[in-house]
Design an enzyme around this catalytic site. Structure first.
Site, PDB file in Angstrom:
ATOM      1  N   ASP A 179      64.281  62.928  31.158  1.00  0.00           N
ATOM      2  CA  ASP A 179      64.313  61.543  31.608  1.00  0.00           C
ATOM      3  C   ASP A 179      62.912  60.949  31.517  1.00  0.00           C
ATOM      4  O   ASP A 179      61.927  61.669  31.322  1.00  0.00           O
ATOM      5  CB  ASP A 179      64.920  61.402  33.009  1.00  0.00           C
ATOM      6  CG  ASP A 179      64.027  61.951  34.115  1.00  0.00           C
ATOM      7  OD1 ASP A 179      62.896  62.400  33.815  1.00  0.00           O
ATOM      8  OD2 ASP A 179      64.444  61.935  35.282  1.00  0.00           O
ATOM      9  N   LEU A 180      62.853  59.634  31.577  1.00  0.00           N
ATOM     10  CA  LEU A 180      61.586  58.913  31.435  1.00  0.00           C
ATOM     11  C   LEU A 180      60.932  58.776  32.799  1.00  0.00           C
ATOM     12  O   LEU A 180      61.572  58.354  33.766  1.00  0.00           O
ATOM     13  CB  LEU A 180      61.841  57.534  30.800  1.00  0.00           C
ATOM     14  CG  LEU A 180      62.616  57.554  29.471  1.00  0.00           C
ATOM     15  CD1 LEU A 180      62.816  56.125  28.967  1.00  0.00           C
ATOM     16  CD2 LEU A 180      61.879  58.388  28.436  1.00  0.00           C
ATOM     17  N   ASP A 211      68.064  56.486  32.681  1.00  0.00           N
ATOM     18  CA  ASP A 211      66.897  56.891  31.893  1.00  0.00           C
ATOM     19  C   ASP A 211      66.957  58.370  31.530  1.00  0.00           C
ATOM     20  O   ASP A 211      65.931  58.993  31.245  1.00  0.00           O
ATOM     21  CB  ASP A 211      65.610  56.590  32.661  1.00  0.00           C
ATOM     22  CG  ASP A 211      65.504  57.373  33.978  1.00  0.00           C
ATOM     23  OD1 ASP A 211      66.507  58.035  34.354  1.00  0.00           O
ATOM     24  OD2 ASP A 211      64.445  57.335  34.612  1.00  0.00           O
TER      25      ASP A 211
END
Length: 538
Positions: free
Chosen positions: A422-423, A465
């Protein structure tokens, strides 16, 4: 050719007796009975021979696809049948014989010695008879021909009769009877040919209707295109069919489905520009919603560099197919041209009739409607399985793929790895630059995934995300290398987790293992950034 009326029929009775009248009735019964063409021809030849007492009667049937005549039926000796049956004669050869010089009413009588048969006229049968000195006697090299025309004056066939049992040349009254029989024979042949054409057309429409009923059941665009090609091939008798659709990105026409060509044939592999082909959509060549363009004209308009195929099933003459181009435009919902159906090499080698082209146009319209429905279905199915922002597979699809791949890995003892990430800073981008900017970041991630994963691997957006990649046939080291490639391509802060499927792994356990690894990395990254005082957020 004039058809005999009541007065003519009375004259026939006087001039040639009851057998002639019986012959007329027999031929008329053929007309009314609507026998098939082969039976009609055999009956006509036999009737003329027996009623008018000619030992040899030959029917030369006109073939519009070759603009010639073929001997289809011979009533006579074995020698005559062996010599003539199946022989063909160019139309030009007959023009030398059917001249005013030899005309006798509706017949053409060519006495021995009045024509130079050394010219290349074609196969000729001369019976072995002793010539007579009587000037009115039939000479073995005499020829008698009677043309048969349809109701519009088009040539149908030519009778060739010889060896009268009387051994005398027919007088005017006898020739009148022969021509009267020929007129009735022409009606019989025209009726039989029309019946065959009608039956073929009906069968074609029935086949098209059957194919059309399956179009709405097809759930993919490709299935519809292939069904349409097969339908035109089988129902309308075109050996070669291709559906050429416009590639919006390149402006090129590409064959999306075809019938009659090998898969690797250049005619279906080669893409060509659409703009030159539009020159063929000229009202001058429009017939029943299709465009039928003569070969030479088509080549001049589009240029030889855009010709992908040259017809193989060509004929000769004014009604024959001769390298023609037959295109049926296809239109999108906005009425714009999106491509065309290209049909070539007709089975009968003839230019299609307006009725046949109308059936092709109607079928194309039905196919277009089915394509619209299939596109909508495919769009819905795509949206059900894909994330609308990135076009990556979504979480629903991820769960299905994960279950299937884990089951395959366990069954066949094959390696499988899962990468999730994930970001780390997407929330910050959304808060400071807005959600539109955040969406652009998400799209960049999708582009990075498509650029780095192998062709057999699948990438998924499984959360806002959060992303996942399933790596079939990959061990832990290969999965770590794949994660590094993705990280290098992203150029964004992201936390990764890698898990490898063990022999007893379940799909849910594999995902949890990858998630745990990702969150360990995330905690480590935060610890490195903020120091050790993270107990409240870890």
């Amino acid at each position: 050719m004039r058809r005999p009326g009541p007065r003519g029929q009375k004259q026939l009775k006087k001039s040639f007796g009851s057998s002639s009248v019986q012959a007329l009735l027999e031929v008329t019964s053929v007309v009314r009975g609507q026998r098939d063409l082969a039976s009609a021809l055999a009956t006509i030849v036999k009737t003329v021979a027996e009623a008018l007492e000619f030992k040899t009667v030959v029917l030369n049937l006109y073939r519009p696809e070759f603009d010639d005549f073929c001997v289809t039926d011979v009533h006579g000796s074995k020698e005559a049948r062996d010599a003539l049956l199946g022989s063909t004669y160019e139309w030009g050869a007959w023009r030398h014989l059917l001249t005013e010089q030899f005309r006798r009413g509706g017949a053409y009588l060519i006495p021995h010695g009045s024509f130079d048969w050394s010219e290349d006229i074609g196969t000729r049968y001369v019976p072995k008879l002793e010539p007579s000195d009587d000037p009115d006697a039939w000479h073995p090299e005499d020829e008698l021909f009677v043309p048969l025309e349809d109701s519009e004056g088009q040539m149908l066939a030519i009778f060739s009769v010889g060896e009268p049992r009387s051994r005398r040349r027919p007088n005017d009254a006898e020739l009148e009877v022969l021509c009267a029989l020929a007129a009735h024979a022409a009606i019989a042949i025209e009726t039989a040919q029309q019946s065959e054409r009608t039956a073929r057309h009906r069968a074609s429409l029935e086949q098209l209707l059957e194919v059309s009923s399956t179009l709405t059941a097809a759930q993919s665009t490709q299935a519809i295109l292939e069904t349409v090609c097969r339908g035109i091939h089988t129902a309308l008798g075109f050996h070669k069919v291709s559906i050429e659709l416009l590639d919006g990105d390149t402006g090129l026409l590409r064959s999306r489905a075809s019938s009659g060509w090998a898969p690797g044939d250049p005619a279906v592999l080669r893409a060509i520009p659409f703009d030159p082909m539009r020159a063929l959509f000229d009202p001058e060549f429009a017939v029943s919603g299709c465009y039928l363009v003569p070969g030479d004209t088509a080549h001049e308009r589009i240029g030889p560099e855009h010709v992908k195929y040259s017809s193989q099933r060509n004929g000769r003459g004014p009604r024959a197919w001769s390298h023609h181009w037959l295109l049926v435009p296809l239109y999108d919902r906005n009425g714009e041209e999106m491509g065309f159906i290209w049909a070539d090499d007709p089975e009968d080698r003839l230019i299609p009739t307006a009725e046949r082209l109308q059936a092709l146009r109607v079928f194309a319209n039905q196919a277009t409607t089915a394509l619209y429905a299939a596109e909508q279905f495919e769009q819905l199915r795509f949206l059900a399985d894909h994330d609308p922002l990135t076009n990556l597979l979504n979480r629903r699809s991820f769960v299905q793929h994960l279950d299937a791949e884990v089951a395959r890995s366990r069954r066949y003892d094959r390696p499988l790895a899962l990468v999730v990430f994930d970001l780390d800073e997407l929330k910050s981008v959304n808060d400071t630059q807005g959600h539109a900017a955040g969406d652009e970041v998400i799209k960049r991630v999708a582009d990075a995934l498509r650029a780095t994963i192998r062709s057999g691997d699948n990438a998924f957006r499984i959360g806002g995300d959060e992303f996942a990649v399933l790596l079939a046939e990959a061990d832990e080291q290969e999965a770590a290398a794949a994660a590094q490639r993705i990280a290098d391509e992203l150029q964004l802060a992201a936390s990764f987790g890698v898990a490898v499927c063990a022999s007893e792994s379940e799909a849910g356990a594999l995902l949890r293992e990858a998630d745990d690894a990702m969150y360990r990395m995330k905690r480590q990254r935060r610890a490195a950034r903020f120091g050790d005082d993270l107990s409240a957020v870890v």
